[in-house]
Motif scaffolding. Sequence first.
Motif, PDB file in Angstrom:
ATOM      1  N   ARG A   1       0.837  -1.210   0.000  1.00  0.00           N
ATOM      2  CA  ARG A   1       0.000   0.000   0.000  1.00  0.00           C
ATOM      3  C   ARG A   1       0.868   1.254   0.000  1.00  0.00           C
ATOM      4  NH1 ARG A   1      -5.033   1.589   0.828  1.00  0.00           N
ATOM      5  NH2 ARG A   1      -5.697  -0.562   1.143  1.00  0.00           N
ATOM      6  N   ALA A   2       1.897   1.252   0.845  1.00  0.00           N
ATOM      7  CA  ALA A   2       2.800   2.403   0.884  1.00  0.00           C
ATOM      8  C   ALA A   2       3.501   2.582  -0.460  1.00  0.00           C
ATOM      9  CB  ALA A   2       3.824   2.218   2.003  1.00  0.00           C
ATOM     10  N   PHE A   3       3.898   1.463  -1.082  1.00  0.00           N
ATOM     11  CA  PHE A   3       4.514   1.524  -2.406  1.00  0.00           C
ATOM     12  C   PHE A   3       3.579   2.203  -3.392  1.00  0.00           C
ATOM     13  CE2 PHE A   3       4.575  -0.646  -6.588  1.00  0.00           C
ATOM     14  CZ  PHE A   3       5.791  -0.167  -7.059  1.00  0.00           C
ATOM     15  N   ARG A   4       2.316   1.803  -3.379  1.00  0.00           N
ATOM     16  CA  ARG A   4       1.330   2.362  -4.313  1.00  0.00           C
ATOM     17  C   ARG A   4       1.138   3.857  -4.072  1.00  0.00           C
ATOM     18  NH1 ARG A   4      -2.032  -1.032  -3.092  1.00  0.00           N
ATOM     19  NH2 ARG A   4      -3.613   0.036  -1.864  1.00  0.00           N
TER      20      ARG A   4
ATOM     21  N   LEU B   1       2.232  -7.354  -8.504  1.00  0.00           N
ATOM     22  CA  LEU B   1       1.190  -7.255  -9.525  1.00  0.00           C
ATOM     23  C   LEU B   1       1.304  -5.984 -10.346  1.00  0.00           C
ATOM     24  CD1 LEU B   1      -2.013  -8.741  -7.842  1.00  0.00           C
ATOM     25  CD2 LEU B   1      -0.388  -9.822  -9.392  1.00  0.00           C
ATOM     26  N   MET B   2       2.127  -5.030  -9.902  1.00  0.00           N
ATOM     27  CA  MET B   2       2.299  -3.836 -10.726  1.00  0.00           C
ATOM     28  C   MET B   2       2.853  -4.214 -12.092  1.00  0.00           C
ATOM     29  SD  MET B   2       4.804  -0.508 -10.460  1.00  0.00           S
ATOM     30  CE  MET B   2       6.201  -1.464 -11.078  1.00  0.00           C
ATOM     31  N   GLU B   3       3.986  -4.924 -12.101  1.00  0.00           N
ATOM     32  CA  GLU B   3       4.577  -5.209 -13.400  1.00  0.00           C
ATOM     33  C   GLU B   3       3.807  -6.270 -14.172  1.00  0.00           C
ATOM     34  OE1 GLU B   3       8.562  -5.807 -12.244  1.00  0.00           O
ATOM     35  OE2 GLU B   3       8.426  -7.995 -12.120  1.00  0.00           O
ATOM     36  N   MET B   4       3.053  -7.117 -13.468  1.00  0.00           N
ATOM     37  CA  MET B   4       2.228  -8.079 -14.192  1.00  0.00           C
ATOM     38  C   MET B   4       1.060  -7.372 -14.876  1.00  0.00           C
ATOM     39  SD  MET B   4       4.094 -10.610 -13.747  1.00  0.00           S
ATOM     40  CE  MET B   4       3.112 -11.782 -14.688  1.00  0.00           C
ATOM     41  N   GLY B   5       0.485  -6.369 -14.217  1.00  0.00           N
ATOM     42  CA  GLY B   5      -0.560  -5.575 -14.855  1.00  0.00           C
ATOM     43  C   GLY B   5      -0.009  -4.817 -16.056  1.00  0.00           C
ATOM     44  N   MET B   6       1.186  -4.242 -15.897  1.00  0.00           N
ATOM     45  CA  MET B   6       1.806  -3.510 -17.000  1.00  0.00           C
ATOM     46  C   MET B   6       2.195  -4.434 -18.147  1.00  0.00           C
ATOM     47  SD  MET B   6       4.118  -0.804 -14.821  1.00  0.00           S
ATOM     48  CE  MET B   6       4.812  -0.018 -16.273  1.00  0.00           C
ATOM     49  N   MET B   7       2.461  -5.693 -17.833  1.00  0.00           N
ATOM     50  CA  MET B   7       2.779  -6.663 -18.882  1.00  0.00           C
ATOM     51  C   MET B   7       1.628  -6.779 -19.882  1.00  0.00           C
ATOM     52  SD  MET B   7       3.474 -10.769 -18.585  1.00  0.00           S
ATOM     53  CE  MET B   7       5.011 -10.683 -17.670  1.00  0.00           C
TER      54      MET B   7
ATOM     55  N   ALA C   1      -6.982  -6.556  -8.197  1.00  0.00           N
ATOM     56  CA  ALA C   1      -5.710  -5.855  -8.011  1.00  0.00           C
ATOM     57  C   ALA C   1      -4.905  -5.854  -9.312  1.00  0.00           C
ATOM     58  CB  ALA C   1      -4.914  -6.509  -6.888  1.00  0.00           C
ATOM     59  N   LEU C   2      -4.921  -6.974 -10.030  1.00  0.00           N
ATOM     60  CA  LEU C   2      -4.242  -7.038 -11.316  1.00  0.00           C
ATOM     61  C   LEU C   2      -4.850  -6.039 -12.294  1.00  0.00           C
ATOM     62  CD1 LEU C   2      -2.179  -8.500 -13.183  1.00  0.00           C
ATOM     63  CD2 LEU C   2      -4.035 -10.062 -13.794  1.00  0.00           C
ATOM     64  N   GLN C   3      -6.184  -5.952 -12.308  1.00  0.00           N
ATOM     65  CA  GLN C   3      -6.838  -5.000 -13.199  1.00  0.00           C
ATOM     66  C   GLN C   3      -6.537  -3.561 -12.793  1.00  0.00           C
ATOM     67  OE1 GLN C   3     -10.839  -6.614 -12.736  1.00  0.00           O
ATOM     68  NE2 GLN C   3     -10.793  -7.385 -14.838  1.00  0.00           N
TER      69      GLN C   3
ATOM     70  N   THR D   1      -3.251  -2.817 -14.184  1.00  0.00           N
ATOM     71  CA  THR D   1      -3.350  -2.741 -15.645  1.00  0.00           C
ATOM     72  C   THR D   1      -3.669  -1.317 -16.081  1.00  0.00           C
ATOM     73  OG1 THR D   1      -4.096  -5.047 -15.771  1.00  0.00           O
ATOM     74  CG2 THR D   1      -4.595  -3.629 -17.661  1.00  0.00           C
ATOM     75  N   ILE D   2      -4.441  -0.611 -15.270  1.00  0.00           N
ATOM     76  CA  ILE D   2      -4.787   0.788 -15.536  1.00  0.00           C
ATOM     77  C   ILE D   2      -3.718   1.722 -14.978  1.00  0.00           C
ATOM     78  CG2 ILE D   2      -6.512   2.600 -15.135  1.00  0.00           C
ATOM     79  CD1 ILE D   2      -8.511   0.160 -14.646  1.00  0.00           C
ATOM     80  N   ALA D   3      -3.325   1.472 -13.726  1.00  0.00           N
ATOM     81  CA  ALA D   3      -2.395   2.380 -13.050  1.00  0.00           C
ATOM     82  C   ALA D   3      -1.033   2.402 -13.726  1.00  0.00           C
ATOM     83  CB  ALA D   3      -2.242   1.969 -11.586  1.00  0.00           C
ATOM     84  N   GLY D   4      -0.570   1.262 -14.232  1.00  0.00           N
ATOM     85  CA  GLY D   4       0.746   1.214 -14.868  1.00  0.00           C
ATOM     86  C   GLY D   4       0.893   2.229 -15.987  1.00  0.00           C
ATOM     87  N   PRO D   5       0.089   2.138 -17.048  1.00  0.00           N
ATOM     88  CA  PRO D   5       0.238   3.118 -18.135  1.00  0.00           C
ATOM     89  C   PRO D   5      -0.176   4.525 -17.734  1.00  0.00           C
ATOM     90  CG  PRO D   5      -1.611   1.633 -18.559  1.00  0.00           C
ATOM     91  CD  PRO D   5      -0.858   1.063 -17.401  1.00  0.00           C
ATOM     92  N   ALA D   6      -1.117   4.661 -16.785  1.00  0.00           N
ATOM     93  CA  ALA D   6      -1.521   6.002 -16.349  1.00  0.00           C
ATOM     94  C   ALA D   6      -0.368   6.715 -15.656  1.00  0.00           C
ATOM     95  CB  ALA D   6      -2.732   5.919 -15.420  1.00  0.00           C
ATOM     96  N   LEU D   7       0.395   5.990 -14.849  1.00  0.00           N
ATOM     97  CA  LEU D   7       1.491   6.612 -14.096  1.00  0.00           C
ATOM     98  C   LEU D   7       2.763   6.740 -14.931  1.00  0.00           C
ATOM     99  CD1 LEU D   7       0.981   4.804 -10.667  1.00  0.00           C
ATOM    100  CD2 LEU D   7       0.365   7.156 -11.255  1.00  0.00           C
TER     101      LEU D   7
END
Length: 466
Positions: free
Chosen positions: A153-156, A231-237, A272-274, A277-283
């Motif tokens: 959570r802190a990472f996010r 799951l950050m990089e898996m979503g971005m994958m 969380a994966l989904q 999937t949104i947060a990766g490209p948005a950020l």
Amino acid sequence: METREEAAFAWVEQVLGGRILSRRLQSRWRNQWFLEVERDGAIERVVLRGFRNPGYTAEDTSGARAMLTLEAQALEALQDVPVATPRYLGSNPDLGWMLMEWLDGDSELTQIADEDRRFAIYQGYVEELATLHAYPLDKIRLPDAMPRPASSRAFREELIARHEGFYRSLALPDAEPVLELGLQWVKHNDISSERPLGLGLGDVGPNQFLFVEDRFHALVDFEYAVIGDPLMEMGMMRGRDVTYHTGRMTEHMRHYGACYERLTGIPLDLKALQYWTIAGPALWNVYTVMGTQRADPAMIDLAFLFAYEVQQKRCILEGIAEYYGFRLTRPELPKPTNTLLSPLAQALAAQLDGHFREQAGEDPYAASFARYSASIARTLALGDGTALMLETANREELGALLGHRIGDWRHGLRELEALIAADWEKDLERRINMLYRCEVRREYLYEPMQRATGVSHGWPMSRFDV
């Protein structure tokens, strides 16, 4: 006077205690050499990796050098983890180089025509990522310079604050309604589950690893290594699969989840994966738009930035649509036509791709620069006969959404951006569909740049609800 490369070659010979017999420079933007070194009567193959084009980080090279140093430290840390990587051989921050083993294998998975073969290779890759993500951080000698958040959570929260803060500081000349929507969505939504922090590579997906024949061989590319939610990089994958399409990505995600659960006892959290999937490209796209809005003609990868940026915006929209179950409607696209200016644009492309590539000789950087520039000229040729039709359709749809006729397109986008910032949920499905169709039309124009830079064209993101 000794060049930077000559100093680096001397350093390699000193580190290995040998003599360089052959050297080959990687094509494209990265200053990376493949070297064969004779040592004690045997040949050792190594990779000498330099820092990224400084245009990606700052006007000087300090930021790029710092990234390379952290990349070297990440590879050194990965030597503690039971995953396949090149051997770490050393780094020289003063000169700006790192040295590692040159492994056999190919990285161009998307060039394999056989879908079943691609799938089998990729299954081995996601298994290796699950092993990496599940490995306890306390067993790894992590670099001091790599931030270690208190929790996922802190990472996010830290990631969102840092990237949005950077984006707001840019004061870009043009509106970015897709990014505004993505950032607003990320801030106003959350992940209910927690996972142990893991060491990740930060940029994973097709063409980011080595394979030999029909099997995964080794992880490569460590410059964005990070301690965070796996799951950050898996979503971005999932977004990278749009850019370098290999297919059947939802099946790979489920396989990764099963492997990770077997190692940790923690099941895959699809929501969380989904989210990621949104947060990766948005950020992460906040850095890309800086390059596209303030296009630097000296940057070799300018064509790639445009080819990539349009797809990642589409991934934000497709990801939100998947999250809510919205159906997206693709627009009709025109057939290319010639105008009075088309022959000139085509002639310019031919000059760049022919004459100037020949002038580049054996310099892979100059040859790639000429090829990418030619793709921009071909994009102009395509747009000369079709852009008016595409712009008319965009204006009509934006006007219908805003409730009034659009005069200046840029002013209309700025108005929509302000409405999204004020109330991101209002007319969400209509806004998503309108912006999605605009990005599809833009990607149609950018196809020549995508083809030239090795980017897949037109593939939708694979969805779990289809």
